[in-house]
Design a protein around this motif. Sequence first.
Motif, PDB file in Angstrom:
ATOM      1  N   ASN A 289       0.945  -1.332  -0.044  1.00 38.06           N
ATOM      2  CA  ASN A 289      -0.120  -0.080   0.025  1.00 38.06           C
ATOM      3  C   ASN A 289       0.938   1.148  -0.051  1.00 38.06           C
ATOM      4  O   ASN A 289       1.676   1.567   0.883  1.00 38.06           O
ATOM      5  CB  ASN A 289      -0.940  -0.020   1.314  1.00 38.06           C
ATOM      6  N   THR A 326      -3.250  -2.138  -8.932  1.00 36.16           N
ATOM      7  CA  THR A 326      -4.589  -1.779  -8.777  1.00 36.16           C
ATOM      8  C   THR A 326      -4.788  -0.506  -8.023  1.00 36.16           C
ATOM      9  O   THR A 326      -3.933   0.199  -7.255  1.00 36.16           O
ATOM     10  CB  THR A 326      -5.085  -2.975  -8.043  1.00 36.16           C
ATOM     11  N   GLY A 327      -6.165   0.097  -7.861  1.00 36.72           N
ATOM     12  CA  GLY A 327      -6.158   1.216  -7.167  1.00 36.72           C
ATOM     13  C   GLY A 327      -5.386   2.706  -7.615  1.00 36.72           C
ATOM     14  O   GLY A 327      -5.349   3.098  -6.560  1.00 36.72           O
ATOM     15  N   GLN A 329      -4.868   5.951  -8.103  1.00 39.38           N
ATOM     16  CA  GLN A 329      -5.867   7.072  -8.115  1.00 39.38           C
ATOM     17  C   GLN A 329      -5.308   7.962  -9.260  1.00 39.38           C
ATOM     18  O   GLN A 329      -6.237   9.229  -9.446  1.00 39.38           O
ATOM     19  CB  GLN A 329      -5.459   7.677  -6.768  1.00 39.38           C
TER      20      GLN A 329
END
Length: 450
Positions: A289, A326-327, A329
């Motif tokens: 993350n 992924t993810g 922004q």
Amino acid sequence: MKDLFKEFKPSSWAINNKTTIYILTVIITLAGIATYNSLPKENFPDITLPQVFVSVVYPGTSPSDMENLVAKPIEKKIKGVSGVKKVKSTSSQDFTSVLVEFNTDVNVAEAKQKIKDAVDKARSDLPNDLPQEPAVTDINFSEIPILFVNISGDIELNKLKKFADNIKDRIEGMKEISRVEMVGALDREIQINVDMYKMQAAQLSMTDIANAVKYENLTISGGTLTTDGVRRVLSVKGEFKDVEQIKNMVIGATGGAHVYLKDVAEVKDAFKEKESFARLDGKNVITLNIVKRSGYNLIDATDKIKDLVSNMQETELPQNLKITLTGDQSDATRTTLHDLINTIIIGFILVLIILMFFMGTTNAFFVALSVPLSMFVAFLVMPALGFTMNMIVLFAFLLALGIVVDDAIVVIENTHRIFDNGKVPIKKAAKMAAGEVFLPVLSGTLTTLA
């Protein structure tokens, strides 16, 4: 009765010095474009809510006991903190969370420190056997991960974690990145599984084994020694390097014979029990993350991470290691920025075409020119205000476009009205027109801003 001659001094000066205005317009355009390219671009602005959370974990405790033993002592101390608007606690099995809401004029960083101090004061009233200290956190949108790097493959878990650690270290070295959190990885753990019967036969206890491991796994400084005029530092290094050293460690003696740790226990090089899990497409993965540092460019950060991962896959990482992003922004941020640019261009073209039929080509061009020019002026001011290009700012730009066009049309229409009716020179008509409508235009714009 003769009409009074009204004028707005800055407009009159601009009319008298049109060459200077043309040059200034070019300078503003170039400087605005350069500033836009250097502005940090984010998905959301850096917003901090005036709320602080206190979370406490106490395994094996019922909700009612969590409330009496943990929640109430913390609430009692927090209520005495200045600026607190509301305190709300929730207790469940093994866990208590306390939400502290402050007044909006309170600095969140100072509020968080006050809550930490209050929790420290309440520590003496809390159970002594808490597995970890109470955690005090705040809500900050800049802490939302900008990208998830998912690592998987047909590789042993310990080797997979080494690759993940390598990628994590490389990403954390970037100036745009605040930190990288690893989820779903196995942490190495040396397990010593003692056989109780063998331990008792050797006349040993758990404390004997624990102390033996503790005092053997040390690096001790031996001070300094001067030889041949050179001062040298001495140290005794006794830290374990592999499992075999631990197995062959002497922990006692029975009947004149040494007792080794492997005689009374099984020593395994294993992993801790997993506390975090990450899955992608139904398979277990290790997820990184990635949290961006506040004030840095989101798009530049994600582009650098993608380039880094791509280069590592080509040169360093094995072919059977799969990395999935992924993810992201930055996709939404790019789309929003492209929408803004398209709106500026389309707005300029549409205003130019529509007004051309009613005001002529020259007047329509200058009215349409106010759209991009006002944007460039705003870009120049934004760094001084500490603003970044984000969703809120971009929506504000879209709303402001209509105001700019309306004001330009009002001034030009009033200029032609005075010029046609009074038969006065066009320069004087423009000065009078700007002077007449300055206050109404300013009032209307300020009302919209308010």
